[in-house]
Design a protein around this motif. Structure first.
Motif, short mmCIF file in Angstrom:
data_model
loop_
_atom_site.label_atom_id
_atom_site.label_comp_id
_atom_site.label_asym_id
_atom_site.label_seq_id
_atom_site.Cartn_x
_atom_site.Cartn_y
_atom_site.Cartn_z
N UNK A 266 0.85 -1.19 0.00
CA UNK A 266 0.00 0.00 0.00
C UNK A 266 0.89 1.25 0.00
N UNK A 267 0.58 2.23 -0.88
CA UNK A 267 1.38 3.46 -0.89
C UNK A 267 1.06 4.37 0.29
N UNK A 268 2.08 5.10 0.75
CA UNK A 268 1.88 6.13 1.78
C UNK A 268 1.99 7.48 1.09
N UNK A 269 1.08 8.38 1.43
CA UNK A 269 1.07 9.68 0.77
C UNK A 269 1.05 10.81 1.79
N UNK B 117 -0.29 14.64 1.29
CA UNK B 117 -0.94 15.43 0.25
C UNK B 117 -1.13 14.56 -0.98
N UNK B 118 -0.63 15.02 -2.12
CA UNK B 118 -0.77 14.22 -3.33
C UNK B 118 0.51 13.48 -3.70
N UNK B 119 1.49 13.59 -2.82
CA UNK B 119 2.79 13.00 -3.13
C UNK B 119 2.95 11.63 -2.46
N UNK B 120 3.37 10.64 -3.26
CA UNK B 120 3.68 9.34 -2.67
C UNK B 120 5.05 9.44 -2.02
N UNK B 121 5.10 9.20 -0.70
CA UNK B 121 6.36 9.37 0.03
C UNK B 121 6.90 8.06 0.59
#
Lengths: 131, 361
Positions: free
Chosen positions: B297-300, B302-306
């Motif tokens: 699962x991606x961590x974000x 705002x709109x940035x994947x971090x």
């Protein structure tokens, strides 16, 4: 051995469907499915009023092991959801055919029920996946 | 389909598992118990009482010979030469770029060093270890027909002492964390992968079956690999292949403490300072609200994947979604993306569940 109920129809993705006297279709997952998933810890239900097509992903069940999509066995409109599952997801393990129904569909074409598997065909499918 | 026609390997305890009603699954080519009824109940059993695991699928590698110490000093990121006989040490084995080939335990014995490496990495590890051994006077042997039992939980010593006799029982009672002793063909160590007090026993196959049965009679419940995963995750421990791999350097997986930057020229050391993931960091996260965290699962922000979840599960102890994640930059607030929807997560200090916190006695 897991239980397959004769009066129900099934999808090969392990949902069951039961036609009520008023024509609505109650949907849940089979005993075989809950057994394969293991301890269920989370259920995500669709919104009431959502229009769904047969084979569309409409709910999610998550066990300690994995997340699984629940598909609509038949096209129609979601007319009720079982909110008890939100607080008591373990019901899916304890009572898959009774207390742990997921949602109810008001069918748009009840003839789609004929395309579902009979209890015998579904039993055969479960046996095959066990070997 | 690929695995369908492959014969699964079995540990010597397979009949014991079947008798206990285990649900068996293909685990890297081994047919292993995932649970014996309820993974969640097994998890609580280890946190509150005592559980018994079969981890014989793990690979035992014995390294001996005149150069054994010099060889392992070159092969491993941690420094085994500082470890006295009767102690164990956790280490990474790095490739030349500083990426993690595997994580392992080294037990220092009077006869040499016994390594326990992962099961999925067995062939790769052995090939690498033999390749690196070319200029050393060492033997690298993989014994057959052994059993590795893990007895874990606050009551682990109590049940172990019920089945050990005489000197073994005395010695086991005296073991501190990461200490071990050899008795005949048995290696008994105070190590584990659950975050609870516990022991691991490496023994001959026939002995292992008897030991399993007597520990069962003494009250240790069988625990499947499913609960092993949630226990190690609550303890903030990495799983090879998920939280770390050949593309990951130790600092990106919270494993800098396993890299002894002394005067040794160990393999991978030169690559650490410019490793592509040198600025990444591992964090523990807890899901706010209902749901389960999963690897990938991606961590974000705002709109940035971090970042990305590297491990995730439902924590039976905390009753919420938890997981380990790798993030590429410092962030103020984080959300996870689950099936296209965002849900906030809280950054947690590891371990999620401190040792002994949930013991009932």
């Amino acid at each position: 051995m897991t239980e397959v109920r004769n009066e129900l129809k099934y999808l090969d993705s392990h949902e069951w469907a039961r036609r009520e006297e008023d024509g609505r279709i109650v949907v849940g997952i089979s005993d075989h499915a809950q057994d394969a998933l293991g301890d269920v810890v989370f259920v995500e239900l669709p919104e009431v009023g959502r229009v769904v097509s047969a084979r569309e992903e409409v709910a999610v069940v998550e066990s300690v092991k994995a997340a699984s999509d629940i598909y609509a066995p038949i096209s129609g409109t979601i007319s009720a959801i079982n909110e008890r599952l939100v607080d008591e997801p373990e019901l899916v393990n304890e009572s898959p055919y009774d207390d742990a129904w997921f949602f109810v569909i008001e069918p748009s074409d009840v003839a789609e029920m004929d395309a579902l598997l009979s209890a015998d065909d579904y039993s055969a499918l479960c046996d095959a996946s066990d070997h | 389909m690929g695995n369908h026609f492959m014969t699964l390997r079995h540990t010597p305890l397979i009949d014991c598992h079947r008798q206990d009603g285990a649900k068996l699954v293909d685990f890297s080519g081994w047919e292993m118990p995932i649970h014996y009824g309820s993974q969640i109940e097994e998890h609580h059993q280890v946190r509150q009482n005592v559980g018994l695991f079969d981890v014989s699928h793990m690979t035992v590698v014995d390294v001996a010979g005149t150069d054994a110490e010099a060889y392992l000093s070159r092969l491993l990121s941690n420094n085994v030469t500082k470890v006295p006989v009767g102690k164990a040490v956790y280490s990474a084995m790095l490739n030349h770029d500083g990426g993690i080939l595997d994580d392992l335990i080294v037990y220092r014995l009077a006869t040499g060093c016994r390594l326990v490496v992962n099961c999925a990495t067995r062939e790769k590890d052995l090939e690498w270890m033999r390749l690196q051994a070319a200029s050393f006077e060492v033997s690298i042997e993989t014994p057959e027909d052994y059993v590795i039992l893990a007895v874990q939980g606050p009551n682990s010593l109590k049940v172990l002492r019920q089945v050990l006799v005489g000197a073994e029982s005395q010695l086991a009672a005296k073991l501190k964390p990461f200490e071990c002793f050899v008795s005949g063909s048995r290696l008994i160590a105070r190590t584990g992968y659950t975050g609870e007090s516990g022991f691991e026993c490496i023994v001959d196959a026939a002995d292992g079956i008897e030991l399993w049965q007597s520990l069962r009679r003494a009250g240790a419940a069988p625990i499947g690999l499913g609960a092993r995963d949630t226990l190690r995750l609550e303890a903030g421990m990495n799983l090879y292949g998920q939280d770390m791999d050949e593309e990951t350097c130790p600092s990106a997986a919270n494993l800098s403490w396993t890299v002894a930057l002394d005067d040794r020229a160990f393999i991978g050391r030169a690559g650490l300072s410019d490793h592509p993931r040198r600025d990444a960091r591992q964090i523990g996260v807890k899901l706010i609200g209902r749901g389960v965290l999963r690897s990938g699962y991606p961590l974000v922000e705002g709109d940035e994947v971090v970042g990305v979840m590297t491990s995730g599960a439902f924590s039976p102890t905390l009753e919420c979604g938890i997981g380990l994640a790798r993030i590429d930059k410092e962030v103020a607030s984080l959300a996870v993306e689950i099936r296209g929807k965002r849900q906030p997560v809280e950054v947690m200090t590891l371990p999620f569940v401190p040792r002994g916190q949930f013991a009932s006695s």
